[in-house]
Design an enzyme around this catalytic site. Sequence first.
Site, PDB file in Angstrom:
ATOM      1  N   TYR A 179      -3.559  -8.492  -3.196  1.00 41.08           N
ATOM      2  CA  TYR A 179      -3.427  -7.419  -4.187  1.00 41.08           C
ATOM      3  C   TYR A 179      -1.952  -7.141  -4.492  1.00 41.08           C
ATOM      4  CZ  TYR A 179      -8.368  -5.903  -3.683  1.00 41.08           C
ATOM      5  OH  TYR A 179      -9.745  -5.804  -3.677  1.00 41.08           O
TER       6      TYR A 179
ATOM      7  N   SER B  24      -2.009  -9.214   4.993  1.00 43.95           N
ATOM      8  CA  SER B  24      -2.310  -9.244   6.425  1.00 43.95           C
ATOM      9  C   SER B  24      -3.111 -10.495   6.768  1.00 43.95           C
ATOM     10  CB  SER B  24      -3.110  -8.007   6.818  1.00 43.95           C
ATOM     11  OG  SER B  24      -2.391  -6.822   6.566  1.00 43.95           O
TER      12      SER B  24
ATOM     13  N   GLU C   6     -15.991   1.218   1.876  1.00 43.14           N
ATOM     14  CA  GLU C   6     -15.320   0.976   3.149  1.00 43.14           C
ATOM     15  C   GLU C   6     -14.654   2.209   3.739  1.00 43.14           C
ATOM     16  OE1 GLU C   6     -15.093  -2.516   4.717  1.00 43.14           O
ATOM     17  OE2 GLU C   6     -16.909  -2.039   3.594  1.00 43.14           O
TER      18      GLU C   6
ATOM     19  N   GLU D 218       2.370   8.851   0.713  1.00 43.27           N
ATOM     20  CA  GLU D 218       2.692   9.556  -0.533  1.00 43.27           C
ATOM     21  C   GLU D 218       1.558   9.414  -1.551  1.00 43.27           C
ATOM     22  OE1 GLU D 218       6.279   8.798   1.750  1.00 43.27           O
ATOM     23  OE2 GLU D 218       4.661   7.484   1.072  1.00 43.27           O
TER      24      GLU D 218
END
Length: 368
Positions: free
Chosen positions: A121, A154, A236, A354
């Site tokens: 992404y 990841s 999720e 944030e």
Amino acid sequence: MNFAFSPEEERFRAEVVEFLRDWRDLDAFFLQGHRWERVREFFRALGLRGWLSLGWPNESNAKPIAYEYLLWDEIAYARAARNPLASGIVAKTIARHGDDAQRRRWLPPIRSGELHFSLAYSEPEAGSDLASLRCRAERRGDVYVVNGQKCWQSYAGDMDCLWLLCRTGAQESRGAGLTLLIVEKSTQGVEVRPLPTLDGDQLYEVHFRDAEVPVAQRIGAENGAWSIMGTALADERHIQFPPARVRRDLEEVLAWARERGIASDPAVPRAFSTLAVRVAEVEALALRVLDLMQRGSNAAAAAAANKVVHTTVCQEIARTALELGGPEALVHGARVELLWRQSLWETIGGGTSEVMRGIVARQALGLG
């Protein structure tokens, strides 16, 4: 809000705890990530029990989402693995938005724990603001030709496929011009490079240079990814940040303080009592998300608040060890020192604090 699990759910939890006794050696992977083949074995074992597909739509063994929550909460406490993207976001999206051929091709190896994905992404200029991403896929006949870069993925070095969010519309179309593609990592023109991180692990960057991806590997309509992603994220929220992981952090640091003989210092009980309250807050917020989802309510703001508190408390626990432990807590490779290094990026991954606070401000408080 109902905090109680049913007797059947508690029996399932006990079954998971018993199952995990044979996987105690994975504890180090959770923190350092150097034993991926053993983790693959673990996911295959979960697949044999039907546990990777517990929450999939239209599955014969589908269970209420509380079962998924309990499964990944206990796995997080055991530090066996993080919940995989393949059986979560990827599989549920294919089940809902894929065609019959895609479901037949991709879901069986995910269900069995054989096929694994990394999300592609984020980009150098599009981290939390995914609507501005630039990685482009141009359709040419039966393939999309992909060019661009992704970063901060990841586990991409160990995965089989990339779940690629790319631009097929004009740049100014923002979210309305994005498409989801499944890209096999072995595809010519795909290069995966490691990005070492402070905790001794690594993230990855992915470069696409005229990589050809079959149109048959597009999930959903062209330019239709934005709404699909919203549904996938909602699926999720109850398992993204398991609270038992935070409780395990606290227990480890407390045990470490006792072993070092510093627990009798008056400052130590005060610090840990404060942290215990914070961990209870994490657990309550996680259950709040689960409760909202069980009732079919919008859990976006509650999940954002949960993410902020979960990751902040991880950092507070690790920092407390450094403050109380002195030089011993700074020895490179020591358990508490590793917890501290890993905690530094907890407030970034999965959406920065944030951005999460912005969601709470807009959706829960009506601000902005």
